[in-house]
Design an enzyme around this catalytic site. Structure first.
Site, PDB file in Angstrom:
ATOM      1  N   THR A  87       0.840  -1.199   0.000  1.00 16.99           N
ATOM      2  CA  THR A  87       0.000   0.000   0.000  1.00 16.99           C
ATOM      3  C   THR A  87       0.871   1.244   0.000  1.00 16.99           C
ATOM      4  O   THR A  87       1.875   1.285   0.702  1.00 16.99           O
ATOM      5  CB  THR A  87      -0.830   0.014   1.309  1.00 16.99           C
ATOM      6  OG1 THR A  87      -1.480  -1.237   1.432  1.00 16.99           O
ATOM      7  CG2 THR A  87      -1.815   1.156   1.353  1.00 16.99           C
ATOM      8  N   THR A 136       1.146  -0.783   6.122  1.00 13.67           N
ATOM      9  CA  THR A 136       1.253  -1.497   4.853  1.00 13.67           C
ATOM     10  C   THR A 136       1.646  -2.941   5.178  1.00 13.67           C
ATOM     11  O   THR A 136       2.269  -3.206   6.209  1.00 13.67           O
ATOM     12  CB  THR A 136       2.263  -0.829   3.893  1.00 13.67           C
ATOM     13  OG1 THR A 136       2.368  -1.602   2.702  1.00 13.67           O
ATOM     14  CG2 THR A 136       3.646  -0.689   4.503  1.00 13.67           C
ATOM     15  N   GLY A 193      -3.138  -7.119   5.021  1.00 16.22           N
ATOM     16  CA  GLY A 193      -4.295  -6.418   5.566  1.00 16.22           C
ATOM     17  C   GLY A 193      -5.063  -7.214   6.594  1.00 16.22           C
ATOM     18  O   GLY A 193      -5.568  -6.660   7.581  1.00 16.22           O
TER      19      GLY A 193
HETATM   20  N1  GLY Z   1      -2.603  -3.617   3.167  1.00 11.95           N
HETATM   21  C1  GLY Z   1      -3.428  -3.578   2.021  1.00 11.95           C
HETATM   22  C2  GLY Z   1      -4.336  -4.722   1.885  1.00 11.95           C
HETATM   23  O1  GLY Z   1      -4.143  -5.747   2.532  1.00 11.95           O
HETATM   24  O2  GLY Z   1      -5.267  -4.615   1.120  1.00 11.95           O
END
Ligand code: GLY
Length: 296
Positions: free
Chosen positions: A156, A207, A210
């Site tokens: 990200t 980042t 997620g």
């Molecule tokens: N860190 C971004 C996602 O997992 O979408």
């Protein structure tokens, strides 16, 4: 007057920070700076985890998520957007021009069209070729043996900035996990998970994987540690350790955080090595290799 700062994730933010810096030092708002950083990376076709050039989901559709935040009361997010590139600006429009916090999928796309955002094709030729080769591998090995989350970190763009008036702002933008299950949304557009900003206590953007941040409210947790008095680096460390403790980690899972306080103190830290950040505190941005908690 506060010293202006921009701190962003990954080396792909070098040019993005550079482009956002002149307006910030000319008295611009931190929110404009973080939006400019994310927009720059959204346009960069070399980055396969954000905006144009982002890798698609398992059906070949690119979907984007983003968030902007100034305070618990002032944030905006969009998720699962397949028709518009500048999702950070769209998230800002949700914050500034709607009574809502998060718009998803077709509703977000309709809001974008109604507010004058230009529709764009998001799947580039390179991303399509990568997808087709993944699909061919999945066909020959069998999809049950392919775990997309194990292929590589998805990265990200997250950015935190402080302006001359002492206002903190944060933003993040991503195409999410490569070849994700259609409908999957990660931490980035969910406040508290991928991004949290409190105007007095501090800001954190994440980042990495997620699903980990979503299990532990990682960004919120880091800022809560700052609220309780921890220095920024200590707050990030505690939030990363807690996130790691609360999950069974895969070999490629990463948790990487940036933090900043309104007094201008900042830190960057990751669970595993390999994370990079970009700091602008003068005309030339500096590439930083943050401390990692684990050695591998
Ligand atoms: N860190 C971004 C996602 O997992 O979408």
């Amino acid at each position: 007057m506060t010293e202006a700062l921009i701190l962003s994730t990954w080396s792909f933010a070098l040019e993005a920070n550079r482009s956002a810096w002149p307006a910030l030092t000319a008295g611009g708002a931190s929110l404009d700076a973080v939006e400019a950083v994310c927009r720059h990376v959204e346009e960069d076709t070399e980055v396969d985890s954000v905006g144009l050039g982002g890798l698609p989901d398992a059906t070949g559709s690119v979907t984007l998520d983003a968030c902007v935040m100034l305070s618990p009361a002032r944030s905006g997010s969009v998720c699962a957007v397949s028709t518009h590139l500048h999702v950070t600006s769209l998230a800002r429009a949700v914050m500034e021009r709607s009574p809502h916090k998060l718009l998803a999928g077709p509703g977000a796309e309709r809001f974008a069209a109604e507010h004058g955002f230009e529709a764009r094709e998001l799947l580039t030729d390179e991303a399509r070729a990568t997808y087709e080769s993944w699909l061919a591998d999945a066909d020959s090995v069998g999809p049950q043996n392919i775990d997309p989350s194990l292929e590589e970190h998805h990265d990200t763009v997250g950015s935190l900035a402080l302006d001359a008036s002492g206002v903190l702002a944060g933003a993040c933008s991503t195409s999410g996990m490569r070849f994700k299950t259609p409908g999957r949304v990660g931490d980035s557009p969910i406040t508290g998970h991928g991004l949290w900003v409190h105007p007095e206590h501090g800001a954190c953007v994440a980042t990495g994987s997620g699903e980990l941040m979503m299990g532990s409210n990682t960004a919120f947790l880091a800022v809560e540690e700052m609220r309780r008095g921890a220095e920024v680096a200590e707050a990030l460390k505690r939030a990363i350790e807690r996130t790691a403790e609360e999950h069974e980690l895969g070999p490629e899972d990463q948790v990487a955080l940036l933090g900043m306080r309104p007094d201008g103190s900042w830190a960057a830290m990751s669970l595993r090595p390999g994370f990079r950040a970009v700091l602008s505190s003068g005309e030339e941005p500096a590439l930083i290799e943050p401390e990692s908690i684990w050695s591998t």
